[in-house]
Design a protein around this motif. Structure first.
Motif, PDB file in Angstrom:
ATOM      1  N   GLY A   1      40.334  50.566  46.003  1.00 11.53           N
ATOM      2  CA  GLY A   1      40.982  49.499  47.204  1.00 11.53           C
ATOM      3  C   GLY A   1      40.040  48.418  46.839  1.00 11.53           C
ATOM      4  N   GLY A   2      39.056  48.553  47.186  1.00  7.05           N
ATOM      5  CA  GLY A   2      37.941  47.312  47.281  1.00  7.05           C
ATOM      6  C   GLY A   2      37.019  47.214  46.112  1.00  7.05           C
ATOM      7  N   ILE A   3      37.439  48.367  45.092  1.00 11.68           N
ATOM      8  CA  ILE A   3      36.375  48.280  44.577  1.00 11.68           C
ATOM      9  C   ILE A   3      37.518  47.531  43.271  1.00 11.68           C
ATOM     10  N   LEU A   4      38.223  47.239  43.254  1.00 10.53           N
ATOM     11  CA  LEU A   4      40.023  46.466  42.472  1.00 10.53           C
ATOM     12  C   LEU A   4      39.957  45.367  42.761  1.00 10.53           C
ATOM     13  N   HIS A   5      39.683  45.206  44.366  1.00  8.71           N
ATOM     14  CA  HIS A   5      39.712  44.123  44.491  1.00  8.71           C
ATOM     15  C   HIS A   5      38.182  43.361  44.564  1.00  8.71           C
ATOM     16  N   ASN A   6      37.039  43.867  44.162  1.00  9.47           N
ATOM     17  CA  ASN A   6      36.085  43.212  43.956  1.00  9.47           C
ATOM     18  C   ASN A   6      36.089  43.310  41.752  1.00  9.47           C
ATOM     19  N   LEU A   7      36.938  43.596  41.489  1.00  7.44           N
ATOM     20  CA  LEU A   7      37.162  43.403  39.751  1.00  7.44           C
ATOM     21  C   LEU A   7      37.950  42.375  40.006  1.00  7.44           C
ATOM     22  N   GLY A   8      38.518  41.538  40.786  1.00 10.47           N
ATOM     23  CA  GLY A   8      38.861  40.416  40.486  1.00 10.47           C
ATOM     24  C   GLY A   8      40.984  40.528  40.848  1.00 10.47           C
ATOM     25  N   VAL A   9      40.986  42.398  41.040  1.00  7.01           N
ATOM     26  CA  VAL A   9      43.087  42.478  41.447  1.00  7.01           C
ATOM     27  C   VAL A   9      43.204  42.043  42.929  1.00  7.01           C
ATOM     28  N   ASP A  10      44.027  41.234  42.770  1.00 11.84           N
ATOM     29  CA  ASP A  10      44.773  40.520  44.169  1.00 11.84           C
ATOM     30  C   ASP A  10      45.276  42.096  44.818  1.00 11.84           C
ATOM     31  N   MET A  11      44.545  42.156  46.393  1.00 10.12           N
ATOM     32  CA  MET A  11      45.357  43.782  46.576  1.00 10.12           C
ATOM     33  C   MET A  11      45.780  43.454  48.183  1.00 10.12           C
ATOM     34  N   GLY A  12      46.232  42.049  48.069  1.00 11.22           N
ATOM     35  CA  GLY A  12      47.321  41.805  49.309  1.00 11.22           C
ATOM     36  C   GLY A  12      46.884  41.028  50.070  1.00 11.22           C
TER      37      GLY A  12
ATOM     38  N   ARG B   1      29.194  54.171  35.780  1.00 12.51           N
ATOM     39  CA  ARG B   1      29.957  54.508  34.459  1.00 12.51           C
ATOM     40  C   ARG B   1      31.775  54.465  35.277  1.00 12.51           C
ATOM     41  N   GLU B   2      31.499  54.584  36.813  1.00 11.00           N
ATOM     42  CA  GLU B   2      33.083  55.382  36.925  1.00 11.00           C
ATOM     43  C   GLU B   2      33.965  53.650  37.157  1.00 11.00           C
ATOM     44  N   VAL B   3      33.167  52.394  37.286  1.00 10.31           N
ATOM     45  CA  VAL B   3      34.052  51.377  37.791  1.00 10.31           C
ATOM     46  C   VAL B   3      34.008  50.561  36.162  1.00 10.31           C
ATOM     47  N   ALA B   4      32.898  50.987  35.041  1.00  8.32           N
ATOM     48  CA  ALA B   4      33.762  51.291  34.262  1.00  8.32           C
ATOM     49  C   ALA B   4      34.683  51.054  33.276  1.00  8.32           C
ATOM     50  N   ARG B   5      35.074  52.945  33.843  1.00 10.84           N
ATOM     51  CA  ARG B   5      36.515  53.362  33.499  1.00 10.84           C
ATOM     52  C   ARG B   5      37.341  52.765  33.625  1.00 10.84           C
ATOM     53  N   ILE B   6      37.717  52.302  35.064  1.00 18.92           N
ATOM     54  CA  ILE B   6      37.982  51.755  36.118  1.00 18.92           C
ATOM     55  C   ILE B   6      38.631  50.005  35.234  1.00 18.92           C
ATOM     56  N   GLY B   7      37.998  50.070  34.477  1.00 15.66           N
ATOM     57  CA  GLY B   7      37.621  48.033  34.387  1.00 15.66           C
ATOM     58  C   GLY B   7      38.111  48.063  33.180  1.00 15.66           C
ATOM     59  N   ARG B   8      38.043  49.164  32.206  1.00 13.73           N
ATOM     60  CA  ARG B   8      38.365  49.492  31.055  1.00 13.73           C
ATOM     61  C   ARG B   8      40.192  49.885  30.649  1.00 13.73           C
ATOM     62  N   PHE B   9      40.379  50.326  31.957  1.00 11.96           N
ATOM     63  CA  PHE B   9      41.788  51.147  31.956  1.00 11.96           C
ATOM     64  C   PHE B   9      42.934  49.706  32.330  1.00 11.96           C
ATOM     65  N   ILE B  10      42.312  49.029  33.283  1.00 14.12           N
ATOM     66  CA  ILE B  10      43.267  47.334  33.431  1.00 14.12           C
ATOM     67  C   ILE B  10      43.010  46.335  32.946  1.00 14.12           C
ATOM     68  N   GLY B  11      41.690  46.505  32.020  1.00 19.49           N
ATOM     69  CA  GLY B  11      41.338  44.961  31.416  1.00 19.49           C
ATOM     70  C   GLY B  11      40.320  44.021  31.974  1.00 19.49           C
ATOM     71  N   LEU B  12      39.839  44.561  32.825  1.00 17.78           N
ATOM     72  CA  LEU B  12      38.902  43.176  33.675  1.00 17.78           C
ATOM     73  C   LEU B  12      37.334  44.252  33.497  1.00 17.78           C
ATOM     74  N   PRO B  13      36.521  43.712  33.067  1.00 20.14           N
ATOM     75  CA  PRO B  13      35.009  43.604  32.932  1.00 20.14           C
ATOM     76  C   PRO B  13      34.260  44.586  34.591  1.00 20.14           C
ATOM     77  N   LYS B  14      33.489  45.527  34.353  1.00 16.81           N
ATOM     78  CA  LYS B  14      32.914  45.181  35.297  1.00 16.81           C
ATOM     79  C   LYS B  14      32.121  45.006  35.868  1.00 16.81           C
ATOM     80  N   ASN B  15      31.199  45.045  37.418  1.00 13.64           N
ATOM     81  CA  ASN B  15      30.693  43.976  37.374  1.00 13.64           C
ATOM     82  C   ASN B  15      29.703  44.015  39.093  1.00 13.64           C
ATOM     83  N   GLU B  16      29.180  43.698  39.429  1.00 12.45           N
ATOM     84  CA  GLU B  16      27.785  44.123  39.893  1.00 12.45           C
ATOM     85  C   GLU B  16      28.440  43.953  41.352  1.00 12.45           C
ATOM     86  N   ARG B  17      29.672  43.388  41.426  1.00  7.17           N
ATOM     87  CA  ARG B  17      30.151  43.044  43.138  1.00  7.17           C
ATOM     88  C   ARG B  17      31.140  44.436  43.567  1.00  7.17           C
TER      89      ARG B  17
END
Length: 217
Positions: A23-34, A189-205
């Motif tokens: 959830g924190g990774i998604l939040h930092n990728l730019g996903v609104d987690m609520g 590597r895994e953050v990049a996989r998550i980003g590709r799946f949801i259509g958001l670029p990985k970032n350092e945060r």
């Protein structure tokens, strides 16, 4: 898929399996987690990233399964949502929540109590991205016993029940399956996989959110 249609992400995972980290990774990728995300505590030092509305709905449903409410969250089982009291009211409440969130370009929900209710939830979404996260069973058992002192047999039975749910979902839906240990060991590597799946670029945060020094129990 129309770019104007909101992307809706559901994080699926057992208790103490890394759903909050995801959830924190998604939040930092730019996903609104609520809103009303559960604050941090000794068990999750960076927070839980759970929307309080979804948490409340799932908790209410557990306590309204007929004829025997699920007092212990580990005793909830697949298909039991069909024995819910006032199931149509819950569907309406979840649908209203989804409609309100759909003005956001990309948003998600996460709650370990959700998987046994997936057959109730999934048909209510129209652009669903599913992410399943697993963790080594023995690590989960030790973590849950440390936190809540549940019996080993109860945890094992519940863990197995959730695994059956994941396999059903993986057969029926397009989803991304992750392993907690891989994320901790190979964060970039895994953050990049998550980003590709949801259509958001990985970032350092998002990458730096994964802190190996945190106590994972």
């Amino acid at each position: 898929m129309d770019e104007k249609i909101s992307k809706q992400i559901i994080v699926m995972g057992f208790y103490r399996s890394g759903t909050s980290m995801l959830g924190g990774i998604l939040h930092n990728l730019g996903v609104d987690m609520g809103c009303g995300e559960n604050p941090s505590d000794k068990w999750n030092e960076k927070g839980y990233f759970e929307d309080y509305i979804i948490s409340r709905i799932n908790n209410d449903m557990m306590f309204n399964i007929q004829p025997e409410p699920r007092i212990n969250y580990l005793t909830n089982r697949p298909t039991e949502w069909k024995r819910l009291k006032n199931v149509d009211e819950y569907k309406k409440e979840i649908s209203e929540y989804i409609n309100k969130k759909n003005n956001i370009k990309i948003w998600g929900i996460k709650d370990p109590r959700l998987p046994p209710f997936y057959e109730l939830y999934f048909p209510l979404f129209n652009n669903l991205y599913l992410i399943i996260i697993r963790r080594n069973e023995e690590s989960v058992i030790k973590s849950l016993q440390t936190k809540s002192h549940n019996r080993r047999k109860l945890i094992e039975d519940s863990f197995g029940s959730y695994e059956k749910i994941y396999k059903e979902i993986e057969q029926k839906y397009n989803c991304l399956s992750l392993q907690y240990e891989d994320i901790v060991q190979f964060p970039e590597r895994e953050v990049a996989r998550i980003g590709r799946f949801i259509g958001l670029p990985k970032n350092e945060r998002a990458i730096n959110f994964i802190n190996k020094s945190l106590k994972h129990y």
